[in-house]
Design a protein around this motif. Structure first.
Motif, PDB file in Angstrom:
ATOM      1  N   PHE A 135       0.866  -1.189   0.000  1.00 32.47           N
ATOM      2  CA  PHE A 135       0.000   0.000   0.000  1.00 32.47           C
ATOM      3  C   PHE A 135       0.898   1.234   0.000  1.00 32.47           C
ATOM      4  O   PHE A 135       2.057   1.180   0.421  1.00 32.47           O
ATOM      5  N   PRO A 136       0.404   2.366  -0.487  1.00 34.25           N
ATOM      6  CA  PRO A 136       1.231   3.581  -0.559  1.00 34.25           C
ATOM      7  C   PRO A 136       1.628   4.080   0.829  1.00 34.25           C
ATOM      8  O   PRO A 136       0.867   3.941   1.800  1.00 34.25           O
ATOM      9  N   LEU A 137       2.805   4.668   0.913  1.00 33.69           N
ATOM     10  CA  LEU A 137       3.303   5.243   2.156  1.00 33.69           C
ATOM     11  C   LEU A 137       3.391   6.756   2.017  1.00 33.69           C
ATOM     12  O   LEU A 137       3.711   7.276   0.944  1.00 33.69           O
ATOM     13  N   ARG A 138       3.110   7.446   3.093  1.00 33.47           N
ATOM     14  CA  ARG A 138       3.323   8.891   3.093  1.00 33.47           C
ATOM     15  C   ARG A 138       4.799   9.228   3.352  1.00 33.47           C
ATOM     16  O   ARG A 138       5.348  10.135   2.738  1.00 33.47           O
ATOM     17  N   PHE A 139       5.456   8.441   4.238  1.00 28.30           N
ATOM     18  CA  PHE A 139       6.810   8.773   4.653  1.00 28.30           C
ATOM     19  C   PHE A 139       7.618   7.506   4.908  1.00 28.30           C
ATOM     20  O   PHE A 139       7.112   6.523   5.447  1.00 28.30           O
ATOM     21  N   ALA A 140       8.889   7.541   4.512  1.00 30.29           N
ATOM     22  CA  ALA A 140       9.814   6.443   4.807  1.00 30.29           C
ATOM     23  C   ALA A 140      11.206   7.013   4.993  1.00 30.29           C
ATOM     24  O   ALA A 140      11.559   8.043   4.402  1.00 30.29           O
TER      25      ALA A 140
ATOM     26  N   LEU B 217       8.178   2.205  -4.147  1.00 33.73           N
ATOM     27  CA  LEU B 217       8.915   3.406  -3.773  1.00 33.73           C
ATOM     28  C   LEU B 217       8.362   4.618  -4.519  1.00 33.73           C
ATOM     29  O   LEU B 217       8.320   5.722  -3.972  1.00 33.73           O
ATOM     30  N   CYS B 218       7.935   4.420  -5.757  1.00 31.68           N
ATOM     31  CA  CYS B 218       7.321   5.500  -6.527  1.00 31.68           C
ATOM     32  C   CYS B 218       6.014   5.974  -5.904  1.00 31.68           C
ATOM     33  O   CYS B 218       5.585   7.116  -6.118  1.00 31.68           O
ATOM     34  N   GLN B 219       5.379   5.115  -5.122  1.00 36.25           N
ATOM     35  CA  GLN B 219       4.132   5.459  -4.449  1.00 36.25           C
ATOM     36  C   GLN B 219       4.357   6.066  -3.070  1.00 36.25           C
ATOM     37  O   GLN B 219       3.396   6.360  -2.355  1.00 36.25           O
ATOM     38  N   THR B 220       5.619   6.236  -2.679  1.00 38.34           N
ATOM     39  CA  THR B 220       5.952   6.842  -1.393  1.00 38.34           C
ATOM     40  C   THR B 220       6.089   8.348  -1.571  1.00 38.34           C
ATOM     41  O   THR B 220       6.872   8.819  -2.401  1.00 38.34           O
ATOM     42  N   ASP B 221       5.324   9.116  -0.818  1.00 41.68           N
ATOM     43  CA  ASP B 221       5.287  10.566  -1.008  1.00 41.68           C
ATOM     44  C   ASP B 221       6.590  11.247  -0.615  1.00 41.68           C
ATOM     45  O   ASP B 221       7.079  12.123  -1.327  1.00 41.68           O
ATOM     46  N   VAL B 222       7.145  10.873   0.561  1.00 41.37           N
ATOM     47  CA  VAL B 222       8.340  11.536   1.082  1.00 41.37           C
ATOM     48  C   VAL B 222       9.325  10.471   1.549  1.00 41.37           C
ATOM     49  O   VAL B 222       8.981   9.608   2.364  1.00 41.37           O
TER      50      VAL B 222
ATOM     51  N   LEU C 246      12.409   9.533  -9.422  1.00 42.50           N
ATOM     52  CA  LEU C 246      11.271   9.186  -8.563  1.00 42.50           C
ATOM     53  C   LEU C 246      10.300  10.361  -8.486  1.00 42.50           C
ATOM     54  O   LEU C 246      10.715  11.522  -8.425  1.00 42.50           O
ATOM     55  N   PRO C 247       9.002  10.078  -8.425  1.00 40.34           N
ATOM     56  CA  PRO C 247       8.023  11.162  -8.448  1.00 40.34           C
ATOM     57  C   PRO C 247       7.810  11.851  -7.101  1.00 40.34           C
ATOM     58  O   PRO C 247       7.399  13.010  -7.055  1.00 40.34           O
ATOM     59  N   GLY C 248       8.066  11.147  -5.991  1.00 36.75           N
ATOM     60  CA  GLY C 248       7.853  11.748  -4.678  1.00 36.75           C
ATOM     61  C   GLY C 248       8.984  12.685  -4.286  1.00 36.75           C
ATOM     62  O   GLY C 248       9.934  12.904  -5.046  1.00 36.75           O
ATOM     63  N   GLU C 249       8.877  13.255  -3.092  1.00 35.69           N
ATOM     64  CA  GLU C 249       9.949  14.101  -2.570  1.00 35.69           C
ATOM     65  C   GLU C 249      11.019  13.208  -1.948  1.00 35.69           C
ATOM     66  O   GLU C 249      10.714  12.379  -1.096  1.00 35.69           O
ATOM     67  N   VAL C 250      12.266  13.382  -2.360  1.00 37.97           N
ATOM     68  CA  VAL C 250      13.367  12.584  -1.820  1.00 37.97           C
ATOM     69  C   VAL C 250      14.462  13.522  -1.325  1.00 37.97           C
ATOM     70  O   VAL C 250      14.867  14.439  -2.046  1.00 37.97           O
TER      71      VAL C 250
END
Length: 366
Positions: free
Chosen positions: A133-138, A158-163, A182-186
């Motif tokens: 499932f998608p994660l907001r933060f890791a 990982l692409c589904q992880t926001d931050v 990657l599309p999220g913030e890294v």
């Protein structure tokens, strides 16, 4: 943000646990190692009456140390990160790092302070293997990110992880190129156990990508006479911290790190920064590698390249010769089964020096 420990609760996999329920579960879990037990052992320490707790340094450059830190400062660190990254109550946060080190502990403290929904996984090289499932933060170390990007299903997660924040080691240029897609913030983090995790972040992707670290607004930075970073961060550490990190500070307050002062090899009067040589060589070899040194009667110190696997020595020497100047090339190359790492995934510099000394002086043939 909840900065009163008596009012904090833990949300774990969507279920909320009160302080009393945490104590009860801690008693029920008994002995034996497991991620769940480690979590509740830490929580029991967190919620006791003591305003402090002990944390362990990684030992990447020497013997690990035990530091006593204030829980209030840990909460302030958590608040700074959550506010900077816009993490809010109910957001999912993955804990996939060992809890004996500050990075793992701070993921939990962020969950307590911001009301995040903690998702617990056994620390491993593939933290997203069973996260469906998608994660907001890791928060991960570079090796976990690298491994994740090699598996299509995990890469998609990982692409589904926001931050995503990455700490605990250097990020080489090739990995940074992959991260940039990657599309999220890294973000890459800068900090240490003494600063209770990070005090600065560097965006690795998107329009805000930068080669500079940007400190939190409450942090003041300067340089020592040896050009190492000096940190004043009153919310998270007492006094002034003089680091061993050779740095440059820019007019806007951002900074870059060139490497550790104690990772400078003085070979025949030529000063060589270990991290710079590793940054050049790592993209050129499929195997993991590390640079270290051994004592040398003529040069003072001689550079040693430790490289995993069975790459032909002629091939290694050819790459080294075409990639580095004459004075930057390793004096010795040694193949190893594994480059020594600390429990938190950093290169164990002290162990590398010992291993190199053993390999070079046991068989002094290049």
């Amino acid at each position: 943000m909840i900065l009163d420990r008596t009012k904090q609760t833990l949300i774990l996999d969507g279920k909320r646990y009160s302080r009393e329920e945490i104590y009860a579960l801690h008693r029920e879990l008994g002995s034996g190692a497991s991620p769940v037990r480690d979590l509740f052992v830490f929580l029991a320490d967190w919620f006791d009456e003591s305003p402090t707790l002990d944390v362990h340094t990684s030992g990447s450059t020497g013997v690990p140390k035990v530091l006593t830190v204030r829980k209030e400062q840990m909460m302030q660190s958590a608040r700074l990160t959550c506010e900077y990254l816009h993490l809010n109550a109910g957001d999912t946060a993955l804990l996939c790092m060992p809890l004996q080190y500050i990075a793992g502990k701070m993921v939990v403290v962020r969950a307590l302070v911001a009301g995040l929904n903690l998702i617990l996984r056994t620390p491993s090289g593939h933290p997203l293997a069973d996260v469906d499932f998608p994660l907001r933060f890791a928060a991960m170390i570079p090796l976990q990110v690298y491994n994740t990007l090699q598996v299509p299903e995990e890469r998609e997660r990982l692409c589904q992880t926001d931050v995503l924040i990455i700490g605990g080691g250097a990020i080489d240029k090739e990995l940074e190129k992959e991260i940039a897609r990657l599309p999220g913030e890294v973000y890459s983090t800068y900090g240490m156990t003494e600063t209770l995790s990070h005090i600065a972040l560097r965006r690795l992707n998107g329009t805000e990508a930068s080669s500079h670290y940007h400190p939190f607004s409450t942090v003041r930075l300067s340089l020592s006479p040896e050009e190492t970073l000096v940190i004043e961060a009153p919310l998270v550490c007492d006094g002034t911290l003089v680091t061993n990190d050779v740095a440059k500070i820019y007019e806007d307050g951002s900074f870059t790190i060139f490497g550790r002062r104690d990772n400078i090899i003085n070979s025949g009067g030529i000063k060589i920064q270990i991290e710079r040589i590793e940054e050049i060589l790592r993209p050129l070899f499929p195997a993991f590698l590390a640079v270290t040194s051994v004592p040398d009667l003529k040069l003072g110190e001689a550079m040693v390249l430790l490289i995993e696997g069975t790459t032909a020595m002629e091939h290694i020497e050819e790459i080294v010769a075409t990639s580095l100047s004459r004075y930057e090339r390793p004096r010795y190359v040694r193949m190893v089964d594994a480059v020594p790492l600390t429990g938190s995934g950093k290169v164990d510099r002290a162990a590398c020096r010992l291993l190199a000394k053993e390999l070079v002086y046991t068989n002094n043939m290049k």
